[in-house]
Write an enzyme that holds these catalytic residues in place. Sequence first.
Site, mmCIF file in Angstrom:
data_model
loop_
_atom_site.group_PDB
_atom_site.id
_atom_site.type_symbol
_atom_site.label_atom_id
_atom_site.label_comp_id
_atom_site.label_asym_id
_atom_site.label_seq_id
_atom_site.Cartn_x
_atom_site.Cartn_y
_atom_site.Cartn_z
ATOM 1 N N ASP A 1 22.591 0.113 -7.231
ATOM 2 C CA ASP A 1 23.127 0.389 -8.479
ATOM 3 C C ASP A 1 23.312 2.034 -8.256
ATOM 4 O OD1 ASP A 1 22.442 -1.946 -9.378
ATOM 5 O OD2 ASP A 1 20.463 -1.340 -10.220
HETATM 6 N N1 URA Z 1 17.431 -4.018 -7.791
HETATM 7 C C1 URA Z 1 17.980 -3.437 -8.820
HETATM 8 O O1 URA Z 1 17.687 -3.581 -10.040
HETATM 9 N N2 URA Z 1 18.832 -2.501 -8.498
HETATM 10 C C2 URA Z 1 19.195 -2.060 -7.190
HETATM 11 O O2 URA Z 1 19.848 -1.038 -7.014
HETATM 12 C C3 URA Z 1 18.616 -2.832 -6.200
HETATM 13 C C4 URA Z 1 17.774 -3.660 -6.476
#
Ligand code: URA
Length: 271
Positions: free
Chosen positions: A105
């Site tokens: 993310d």
């Molecule tokens: N899980 C999440 O919530 N975000 C990420 O970026 C990777 C794994």
Amino acid sequence: MLERLQKIISAAGITSRRASEALILGGQVAVNGVVVTELGSKADPTKDIITVDGKTLKINAQRLYILLNKPPGYITALKDSQGRPLVTDLLKDVSDRVYPVGRLDYNTEGLLLLTNDGDWANRLMHPSNEIEKEYHVRVRGKVIDQQLKRMAEGVELEDGMTAPAVVNLVKSGEQNDWISVAIHEGRNRQVRRMCEVVSLSVVRLKRIRYGNLMLGTLRAGQFRYLTEAEVRELSGEPAKSPSAGNPKREAHQKPTRPERSGGKSSGSGRR
Ligand code: URA
């Protein structure tokens, strides 16, 4: 030597083998000027001129395998309609276009792999490989055992139950606790959503391990090239004797160059 066209195209780093098949079926591939639309078709990459959308393939493109410590505030994509910083902006001097293996993310930080080897990326991401990824999560306030246990056993998300995970308390602070969450699924925002279900508020999320590969001491924004042993091990290929596990680079690889664009220390969160 004759090889299947889709293999040649994906090996040239254009895209994955499956997407290469779509290019062939779509009439976008030609061999010596003749459009080829049959999937079984073969060509000799050393002799034939293979074009995709009119562009000649660079057959001997060097394979690049990169481990980046992604800082928060970067998007895991090759372009962004909102003009936000891209993870690839951090890869100054990388000689070829690489793309991320999976995604983190915008505000997640830590270990991100990038490559121009579509087959390798696909092998890593294929659910049947069940590669475990470990995250350190800073959460607001204190966690209780029951929250960790529920996450470990599996929680109900809108896209179904999560598989069993390994969840532990790593560090306890005045304002925040750090937990580690190891999962092998790769669902969108999975760790954040798992935390939400058990009422944990995520302050910071950092991936620290991918299979056996650790983020290590790379600072935020820095990257290094993987060794051949690391590349093979991640994709489940047997190590090559006698260099198995040898961290020294192999002839075809770029040197490991850990000192890259200065970013500030990624801080705590390591075990
Ligand atoms: N899980 C999440 O919530 N975000 C990420 O970026 C990777 C794994």
